[in-house]
Write a protein that holds these residues in place. Structure first.
Motif, PDB file in Angstrom:
ATOM      1  N   ASP A 175     -14.335  22.094  -8.157  1.00 50.61           N
ATOM      2  CA  ASP A 175     -12.904  21.840  -8.078  1.00 50.61           C
ATOM      3  C   ASP A 175     -12.502  20.809  -9.127  1.00 50.61           C
ATOM      4  N   GLY A 176     -11.936  21.285 -10.217  1.00 54.26           N
ATOM      5  CA  GLY A 176     -11.510  20.395 -11.287  1.00 54.26           C
ATOM      6  C   GLY A 176     -10.206  19.675 -10.995  1.00 54.26           C
ATOM      7  N   MET A 177      -9.556  19.995  -9.862  1.00 54.60           N
ATOM      8  CA  MET A 177      -8.301  19.349  -9.516  1.00 54.60           C
ATOM      9  C   MET A 177      -8.517  18.098  -8.666  1.00 54.60           C
ATOM     10  N   ALA A 178      -9.729  17.870  -8.231  1.00 52.19           N
ATOM     11  CA  ALA A 178     -10.024  16.673  -7.440  1.00 52.19           C
ATOM     12  C   ALA A 178      -9.927  15.433  -8.336  1.00 52.19           C
ATOM     13  N   ALA A 179      -9.985  14.273  -7.720  1.00 55.13           N
ATOM     14  CA  ALA A 179      -9.995  13.023  -8.479  1.00 55.13           C
ATOM     15  C   ALA A 179     -11.226  12.998  -9.387  1.00 55.13           C
TER      16      ALA A 179
END
Length: 194
Positions: A175-179
């Motif tokens: 998940d590249g959208m996580a912090a």
């Protein structure tokens, strides 16, 4: 550890590659940087690339792969490397696979950062605002029109690599959208380094 890190522009590949370089001694490799260094050093491959680049043409895949094969033999790649921004097309992925196999080199992991395109525009906008607030110059690609063009090119030319690697059972998604820290945690977990 030999890794290919994939994802669209603005996904954070460079940020994560630098962290892997710092923590594990993996060398972040960018083919653009390698081409410029080879030209500056006047190597045989660099001289061949210089003429092509001077004409404004794209350096052929075979030449880029040869340069990459030469680069990964350097002592600073002994602990491994992260390919950041290469391969960019299925043809490059196939050429890279053939060349590495001929050299007896195996890519350990291929990881893709899954991101939402709208969120990428928000991320780039935030990065531009932060740079301006800090009095820093903007990156040339930190504007919506440039990002739109880069994402279009990524979707047309680079995204087809994903099914190529997925079909071979070699692709892992995170998940590249996580912090940033969470993306790094997922990445190190995918690499078996957590």
């Amino acid at each position: 550890m030999k890794l290919i890190l994939l994802g669209p522009p603005g996904a954070g590949k460079g940020t994560q590659a630098r962290r892997l370089e710092e923590q594990f001694g993996l060398r972040q490799l960018s083919t653009g940087d390698m081409l410029r260094a080879a030209v500056a050093a006047g190597t045989d491959l660099g001289l061949r690339a210089k003429d092509i680049m001077a004409r404004g043409d794209l350096v052929p895949d075979e030449l880029v792969v040869s340069l990459l094969l030469e680069r990964i033999k350097a002592p600073d790649c002994a602990k491994g490397f992260v390919l950041d921004g290469f391969p960019r097309t299925v043809a490059q992925a196939e050429a890279l696979d053939r060349a590495l196999q001929a050299q007896g080199v195996k890519i350990d992991r291929i990881v893709a950062l899954k991101v939402d395109e709208k969120a990428l525009f928000d991320r780039i906008d935030g990065r531009a605002r932060d740079a301006l607030a800090a009095g820093q110059p903007l990156r040339p690609d930190d504007n919506p029109e440039t990002l739109k063009q880069r994402i279009r090119v990524y979707n047309e030319q680079t995204a087809p690599i994903l099914p190529y690697y997925e079909k071979a059972g070699r692709l892992q998604w995170i998940d590249g959208m996580a912090a940033i820290d969470e993306v790094y945690r997922q990445l190190t977990q995918a690499l078996g380094k957590s």
